[in-house]
Structures are given as C-alpha cells and as structure tokens.
Enzyme design. Structure first.
Site, PDB file in Angstrom:
ATOM      1  N   ARG A 162       0.851  -1.195   0.000  1.00  0.00           N
ATOM      2  CA  ARG A 162       0.000   0.000   0.000  1.00  0.00           C
ATOM      3  C   ARG A 162       0.886   1.244   0.000  1.00  0.00           C
ATOM      4  NH1 ARG A 162      -5.174  -0.549   3.915  1.00  0.00           N
ATOM      5  NH2 ARG A 162      -4.869   1.703   3.747  1.00  0.00           N
TER       6      ARG A 162
ATOM      7  N   ASP B 224       2.215   5.119  -0.277  1.00  0.00           N
ATOM      8  CA  ASP B 224       1.730   6.393   0.224  1.00  0.00           C
ATOM      9  C   ASP B 224       1.497   7.377  -0.922  1.00  0.00           C
ATOM     10  OD1 ASP B 224       1.883   5.512   2.849  1.00  0.00           O
ATOM     11  OD2 ASP B 224       3.924   6.298   3.138  1.00  0.00           O
TER      12      ASP B 224
ATOM     13  N   ARG C 251      11.406   5.541   3.427  1.00  0.00           N
ATOM     14  CA  ARG C 251      11.756   6.971   3.343  1.00  0.00           C
ATOM     15  C   ARG C 251      12.494   7.459   4.587  1.00  0.00           C
ATOM     16  NH1 ARG C 251       7.342  10.696   2.269  1.00  0.00           N
ATOM     17  NH2 ARG C 251       5.736   9.205   2.871  1.00  0.00           N
TER      18      ARG C 251
END
Length: 272
Positions: A49, A51, A200
């Site tokens: 999933r 972002d 990230r």
C-alpha cells in the site's frame, strides 16, 4: 484474478481508496466495475500500500471475480481497462491466479528504489517527478557502509510510523546504493515487508551519512535505540518507486499466505 500494474503516484493520494480523494485503488476498482458491466465493486488486495506521491513499476494486486464474469471478459479485459483508466495508471497483465495466491500475504519480498541526485545544478527537468535533489555532495561508499549495518531481522520501530496492533519487526534483505552514469544515485531496498514510512526514513538517515552530517555507525545506533530520532527525516515521496514483488513457487503460495499472517517476534523476546 492477479493484476500486474504500474502508476505515477504524483496525482494520487496513495493506493488505498479514500472518500473524496483520488487513489490508485479507487481508479482501478471503478474501471473494473465499468468494463465488466457489474453492479458491485470487486475490492482489490495489493502487495504494497504505497503512500501519496509514491510510484510503482511492479505492483501486484488481486480481486475475486465470479467465474462467469471472468469467463465473459478475460480475453478483452486488458484492452478495455486501457481505454477506461487514466494515463497515470496501467494494468499490464490480468490472469487467473493460482490456488492459494494472495497479493499481500503470499509475497516473500518487495523491492523499492529511491533515486536522488546531488548535482549542483539540480534535477534533470525530465526526471523531476521521480528524483530527489539533495543539495550536498553524497559519499556513496559511506552510505553503503552504513546500509550494511542495518541488514537482517530487526525491530525497525525507530524508522516506522507505529500503527496500533501492528509489529515493526522486518527482515531487511538488501540495502545498497550506486551512482549511475547520469549522476543519479539509486538506493535499492528489499525486505520481506515494510512498515509505514520505513523506506523513506531509512533513506533520510542514510542521506545524512552520505553528506557527512553523521558517521556510518549512526543509523544502526538509531535502530538499536528503538525510538524515533528527530534527526531522521522522512524524505519526500516522489523519489520512491515500488519496482518488484517476489512470490514463492505456486505450490508454496498457500503456506506463505498463512505464515505471513502470524504476528512476528524477535528471537529471545517474551510476550506480555
């Protein structure tokens, strides 16, 4: 039905369907309902999933269709989806999935790439939607030194946004950096799964090593501390692309599906 797809994440509020927001899941589910002339929406389950703003080249999803709907549309489904979907999302393959397949729980690894340039002039305008500009010269060898210390199974709580009831234990299988002929530095990250913001956040820490603000030992110290460090920045999403999802042989799909649903603990840890 297994779907292999890709998308440019710039125009989406992430993968998951949200009310009044444009999402990848919403676009594909709506298109699938339209081209199959169905009254119901066939819900997609996805491998990763992503972002808002994150891209995908090798995303995988599945949906459960009635046998008669699949039989009626399978031969023309790809072409019809291509005509219905917006240009920033494409389905490249639609096929009957083998028994036991689950796009999320059958996966054994996900591979992402993060792309960044330290060129003093900035990012090539033709790549600006997929490459981050870092305004400091990067030492790729130092980044690789730091990355090697993070490999293996760990609790990545220091690099994840916690979600109630979810574990942050992951096995990081690969993390390395290479500078291409065009000067773009690409980080390749592969793990059995990722928790929210993990890639990230790792990239943010490693960029601090690459530009000399921290030593190569620092990211591993943050990991060992087990808490979020304010010095670890979550880098912008547009440099990140889901490149590939790996699955076991067909006869092991069901077993992997069951195994992946178990909540993980580290060796030696105790419950409660």
């Amino acid at each position: 039905m297994r779907l292999d797809l890709s998308y440019d994440g710039a125009g989406f509020s992430g993968w998951a369907r949200q009310r009044a927001r444009r999402t990848v899941q919403g676009e594909i589910e709506d298109a699938l309902r339209t081209v199959t002339r169905s009254a119901e929406t066939y819900e997609l389950t996805v491998a990763g999933r992503t972002d808002a703003g994150v891209h995908a080249r090798g995303q995988v999803a599945h949906a459960d269709l009635p046998a008669e709907v699949w039989a009626a549309h399978r031969d023309k489904l790809l072409r019809r989806l291509a005509g219905r979907l917006p240009h920033d999302v494409r389905v490249w393959r639609a096929a009957e999935a083998p028994a036991g397949f689950n796009a999320r729980f059958s996966a054994v690894w996900r591979r992402y790439a993060y792309r960044v340039t330290d060129h003093p002039g900035g990012v090539d305008p033709l790549l600006r939607g997929h490459v981050l500009w870092h305004d400091w010269t990067l030492d790729v060898d130092a980044m690789n030194d730091a990355s090697a210390r993070l490999l293996g199974e760990h609790d990545f709580a220091a690099y994840c946004k916690r979600r109630e009831g979810a574990t942050t234990i992951r096995t990081l299988q690969r993390l390395d950096w290479a500078r291409g002929d065009d000067g773009v530095v690409t980080g390749t990250v592969r793990a059995d799964a990722f928790c929210h913001n993990m890639v990230r956040s790792l990239v943010g820490a490693l960029l601090f090593v690459g530009d000399g603000h921290r030593g190569p030992e620092w990211p591993a110290k943050v990991l060992a501390a087990g808490v979020r460090d304010s010095a670890v920045h979550v880098v912008r999403p547009h440099g990140l692309t889901l490149e590939e999802v790996g699955y076991p042989p067909d006869d092991l799909l069901a077993a992997r599906n069951r195994q992946a649903r178990n909540k993980r603990t580290l060796p030696g840890s105790s419950c409660c």
